[in-house]
Design a protein around this motif. Structure first.
Motif, PDB file in Angstrom:
ATOM      1  N   TRP A  45       0.968  -1.197   0.061  1.00 14.62           N
ATOM      2  CA  TRP A  45       0.037  -0.051   0.024  1.00 14.62           C
ATOM      3  C   TRP A  45       0.840   1.217  -0.157  1.00 14.62           C
ATOM      4  O   TRP A  45       0.654   2.349  -0.861  1.00 14.62           O
ATOM      5  N   ILE A  46       2.050   1.156   0.770  1.00 13.67           N
ATOM      6  CA  ILE A  46       2.868   2.633   0.913  1.00 13.67           C
ATOM      7  C   ILE A  46       3.341   2.620  -0.576  1.00 13.67           C
ATOM      8  O   ILE A  46       3.474   3.804  -1.140  1.00 13.67           O
ATOM      9  N   GLU A  47       3.800   1.576  -1.219  1.00 10.18           N
ATOM     10  CA  GLU A  47       4.788   1.581  -2.308  1.00 10.18           C
ATOM     11  C   GLU A  47       3.840   1.927  -3.683  1.00 10.18           C
ATOM     12  O   GLU A  47       4.335   2.082  -4.637  1.00 10.18           O
ATOM     13  N   SER A  48       2.462   1.784  -3.347  1.00  9.47           N
ATOM     14  CA  SER A  48       1.669   2.024  -4.787  1.00  9.47           C
ATOM     15  C   SER A  48       1.605   3.164  -5.242  1.00  9.47           C
ATOM     16  O   SER A  48       1.099   3.443  -6.364  1.00  9.47           O
ATOM     17  N   ASP A  49       1.843   4.327  -4.463  1.00  8.80           N
ATOM     18  CA  ASP A  49       1.760   5.606  -4.839  1.00  8.80           C
ATOM     19  C   ASP A  49       2.743   6.358  -3.776  1.00  8.80           C
ATOM     20  O   ASP A  49       2.244   6.593  -2.739  1.00  8.80           O
ATOM     21  N   THR A  50       3.764   6.901  -4.321  1.00  7.52           N
ATOM     22  CA  THR A  50       4.759   7.783  -3.489  1.00  7.52           C
ATOM     23  C   THR A  50       4.298   8.947  -3.204  1.00  7.52           C
ATOM     24  O   THR A  50       5.085   9.647  -2.255  1.00  7.52           O
ATOM     25  N   SER A  51       3.386   9.530  -3.698  1.00  7.21           N
ATOM     26  CA  SER A  51       2.912  10.803  -3.625  1.00  7.21           C
ATOM     27  C   SER A  51       1.666  11.093  -2.663  1.00  7.21           C
ATOM     28  O   SER A  51       1.425  12.144  -2.203  1.00  7.21           O
ATOM     29  N   ALA A  52       0.900   9.819  -2.392  1.00  7.24           N
ATOM     30  CA  ALA A  52      -0.237   9.797  -1.647  1.00  7.24           C
ATOM     31  C   ALA A  52       0.054   9.750  -0.137  1.00  7.24           C
ATOM     32  O   ALA A  52       1.012   9.385   0.434  1.00  7.24           O
ATOM     33  N   PRO A  53      -0.990  10.567   0.438  1.00  7.49           N
ATOM     34  CA  PRO A  53      -0.602  10.214   2.053  1.00  7.49           C
ATOM     35  C   PRO A  53      -0.932   9.034   2.674  1.00  7.49           C
ATOM     36  O   PRO A  53      -1.696   8.282   2.107  1.00  7.49           O
ATOM     37  N   ARG A  54      -0.299   8.740   3.663  1.00  5.55           N
ATOM     38  CA  ARG A  54      -0.060   7.550   4.269  1.00  5.55           C
ATOM     39  C   ARG A  54      -0.020   7.677   5.618  1.00  5.55           C
ATOM     40  O   ARG A  54       1.003   8.288   6.117  1.00  5.55           O
ATOM     41  N   THR A  55      -1.165   7.602   6.553  1.00  3.60           N
ATOM     42  CA  THR A  55      -1.223   7.346   7.976  1.00  3.60           C
ATOM     43  C   THR A  55      -1.134   6.198   8.528  1.00  3.60           C
ATOM     44  O   THR A  55      -1.652   5.186   8.214  1.00  3.60           O
ATOM     45  N   VAL A  56      -0.697   6.238   9.891  1.00  2.68           N
ATOM     46  CA  VAL A  56      -0.778   4.908  10.484  1.00  2.68           C
ATOM     47  C   VAL A  56      -2.276   4.661  11.256  1.00  2.68           C
ATOM     48  O   VAL A  56      -2.427   3.326  10.858  1.00  2.68           O
ATOM     49  N   GLU A  57      -3.183   5.698  11.235  1.00  2.00           N
ATOM     50  CA  GLU A  57      -4.607   5.226  11.400  1.00  2.00           C
ATOM     51  C   GLU A  57      -5.209   4.496  10.270  1.00  2.00           C
ATOM     52  O   GLU A  57      -5.710   3.467  10.327  1.00  2.00           O
ATOM     53  N   VAL A  58      -5.006   5.020   9.051  1.00  2.00           N
ATOM     54  CA  VAL A  58      -5.487   4.315   8.047  1.00  2.00           C
ATOM     55  C   VAL A  58      -4.741   2.873   7.710  1.00  2.00           C
ATOM     56  O   VAL A  58      -5.495   1.953   7.386  1.00  2.00           O
ATOM     57  N   ALA A  59      -3.436   2.980   8.052  1.00  2.00           N
ATOM     58  CA  ALA A  59      -2.740   1.649   7.618  1.00  2.00           C
ATOM     59  C   ALA A  59      -3.302   0.664   8.559  1.00  2.00           C
ATOM     60  O   ALA A  59      -3.358  -0.416   8.183  1.00  2.00           O
ATOM     61  N   ALA A  60      -3.363   0.884   9.770  1.00  2.00           N
ATOM     62  CA  ALA A  60      -3.974  -0.244  10.700  1.00  2.00           C
ATOM     63  C   ALA A  60      -5.460  -0.553  10.533  1.00  2.00           C
ATOM     64  O   ALA A  60      -5.622  -1.540  10.661  1.00  2.00           O
ATOM     65  N   GLU A  61      -6.088   0.403  10.078  1.00  2.00           N
ATOM     66  CA  GLU A  61      -7.603   0.144   9.592  1.00  2.00           C
ATOM     67  C   GLU A  61      -7.635  -0.813   8.532  1.00  2.00           C
ATOM     68  O   GLU A  61      -8.548  -1.791   8.582  1.00  2.00           O
ATOM     69  N   ARG A  62      -6.752  -0.930   7.781  1.00  2.00           N
ATOM     70  CA  ARG A  62      -6.902  -1.470   6.642  1.00  2.00           C
ATOM     71  C   ARG A  62      -6.543  -2.741   6.594  1.00  2.00           C
ATOM     72  O   ARG A  62      -7.009  -3.917   6.136  1.00  2.00           O
ATOM     73  N   VAL A  63      -5.511  -3.015   7.882  1.00  2.00           N
ATOM     74  CA  VAL A  63      -5.159  -4.437   8.067  1.00  2.00           C
ATOM     75  C   VAL A  63      -5.967  -5.090   9.434  1.00  2.00           C
ATOM     76  O   VAL A  63      -5.681  -6.137   9.815  1.00  2.00           O
ATOM     77  N   GLY A  64      -7.132  -4.536   9.899  1.00  2.00           N
ATOM     78  CA  GLY A  64      -7.907  -4.710  11.118  1.00  2.00           C
ATOM     79  C   GLY A  64      -7.153  -4.890  12.287  1.00  2.00           C
ATOM     80  O   GLY A  64      -7.387  -5.612  13.160  1.00  2.00           O
ATOM     81  N   MET A  65      -6.286  -3.791  12.613  1.00  2.00           N
ATOM     82  CA  MET A  65      -5.518  -3.691  13.906  1.00  2.00           C
ATOM     83  C   MET A  65      -5.845  -2.296  14.578  1.00  2.00           C
ATOM     84  O   MET A  65      -6.206  -1.423  13.696  1.00  2.00           O
ATOM     85  N   SER A  66      -5.723  -2.319  15.851  1.00  2.00           N
ATOM     86  CA  SER A  66      -5.529  -0.922  16.412  1.00  2.00           C
ATOM     87  C   SER A  66      -4.461  -0.156  16.054  1.00  2.00           C
ATOM     88  O   SER A  66      -3.349  -0.953  15.760  1.00  2.00           O
TER      89      SER A  66
END
Length: 309
Positions: A45-66
């Motif tokens: 997900w991080i590497e799919s777009d080097t210019s897009a915003p990437r936050t820990v909250e969205v990253a955690a939600e995508r994989v079902g973790m707090s």
């Protein structure tokens, strides 16, 4: 390096060895092999777009973790926090754009996810201990000169448009000298999963410029073209991914693996400026014309280095 180089001899480093270039290391280097499903999904997900915003909250939600549990596990496995990883990899990409091609500093900042050049310059200076324009000037002054080997390697290079390919792959971290060993481990993982090696087309994916990335943090995917679409869902360390559709400089490399970084250097030092192109956004792809897990030290590769159209 104007002399003729011996292609059987390991080359001198292509790194500029500038102060701060190897900065940003976490408390530990990431594990050599990435074997957690949530982490593989996050890295893709991080590497799919080097210019897009990437936050820990969205990253955690995508994989079902707090967010708390995700943040702790990511740092434990990767040796640095999620935010530090995103920042470091994007700034290293920006440094490569700035120092290996004619990409402007403002364009490099935008392609690295920074809306403000001032914010980009501050983050860049913290990472590399100097402003982007200073690093570019120093890199140009200290860059090794292309030799006869590089001229020969890029002689038949040409731009091509490469479409997306479905892949099955495995993620590794470590120095480029370890990549031939990565392929051996990948072949063993394919066989253990019941995927036959016969008639498989191998594709290597190199994400990082070793001049701006610590050896233990260089990201590399060993993959094969996915012709098993009915195969059950894969589990870590294997996963499904794809190449990016983009424009590339294509050239053939036959010989020891160390010729591949020499060829990339030749493209950046010779082909791109001659053809008024800059580095592109995609990773570099190694399209193997013979299985790399049985190469016996000599590889047959069609190398694709990303470039602007």
């Amino acid at each position: 390096m104007g002399e003729r180089l011996d292609p059987t001899r390991a080359p001198a480093s292509r790194e500029f060895d500038l102060p701060g270039v190897r900065g940003g290391m976490g408390p530990t280097a990431p594990r050599t092999q990435v074997d957690a499903d949530f982490l593989l999904a996050t890295l893709d997900w991080i590497e799919s777009d080097t210019s897009a915003p990437r936050t820990v909250e969205v990253a955690a939600e995508r994989v079902g973790m707090s967010p708390f549990h995700f943040h702790r596990r990511f740092a434990e496995l990767m040796g640095e926090t999620f935010g530090a990883y995103v920042r470091r990899t994007r700034l290293a990409h920006a440094a490569s754009l700035i120092c290996r091609s004619s990409t402007s500093i403002i364009e490099a900042s935008l392609r690295s996810g920074y809306a403000s050049q001032a914010a980009f310059t501050r983050a860049f200076a913290r990472q590399f201990a100097m402003a982007p324009n200073r690093l570019r000037a120093r890199a140009q002054a200290e860059a090794p000169k292309p030799g006869r080997l590089h001229v020969d390697l890029v002689e038949q290079a040409a731009p091509v448009r490469q479409g997306a390919l479905p892949l099955i792959g495995m993620r590794f971290h470590g120095p480029m000298s370890q990549i031939p060993f990565h392929w051996q481990r990948f072949a063993e993982a394919l066989q253990a999963a019941g995927l036959p090696l016969e008639a498989m087309t191998a594709v290597g994916i190199l994400y990082d410029d070793p001049g701006f990335t610590a050896p233990g943090q260089i990201r590399y995917d060993c993959t094969v073209v996915d012709t098993h679409t009915t195969f059950p869902p894969l589990r870590a360390p294997l996963r499904r991914l794809s190449t990016r559709e983009a424009t590339f400089v294509r050239l053939n490399v036959d010989g020891p693996y160390h010729l591949i970084p020499e060829a990339v250097f030749g493209v950046c030092a010779l082909w791109l400026p001659r053809n008024r192109r800059a580095l592109g956004e995609a990773p570099a792809y190694e399209m193997y014309r013979a299985p790399p897990w049985s190469a016996n030290g000599r590889f047959q590769v069609s190398l694709l280095v990303p470039c602007t159209p």
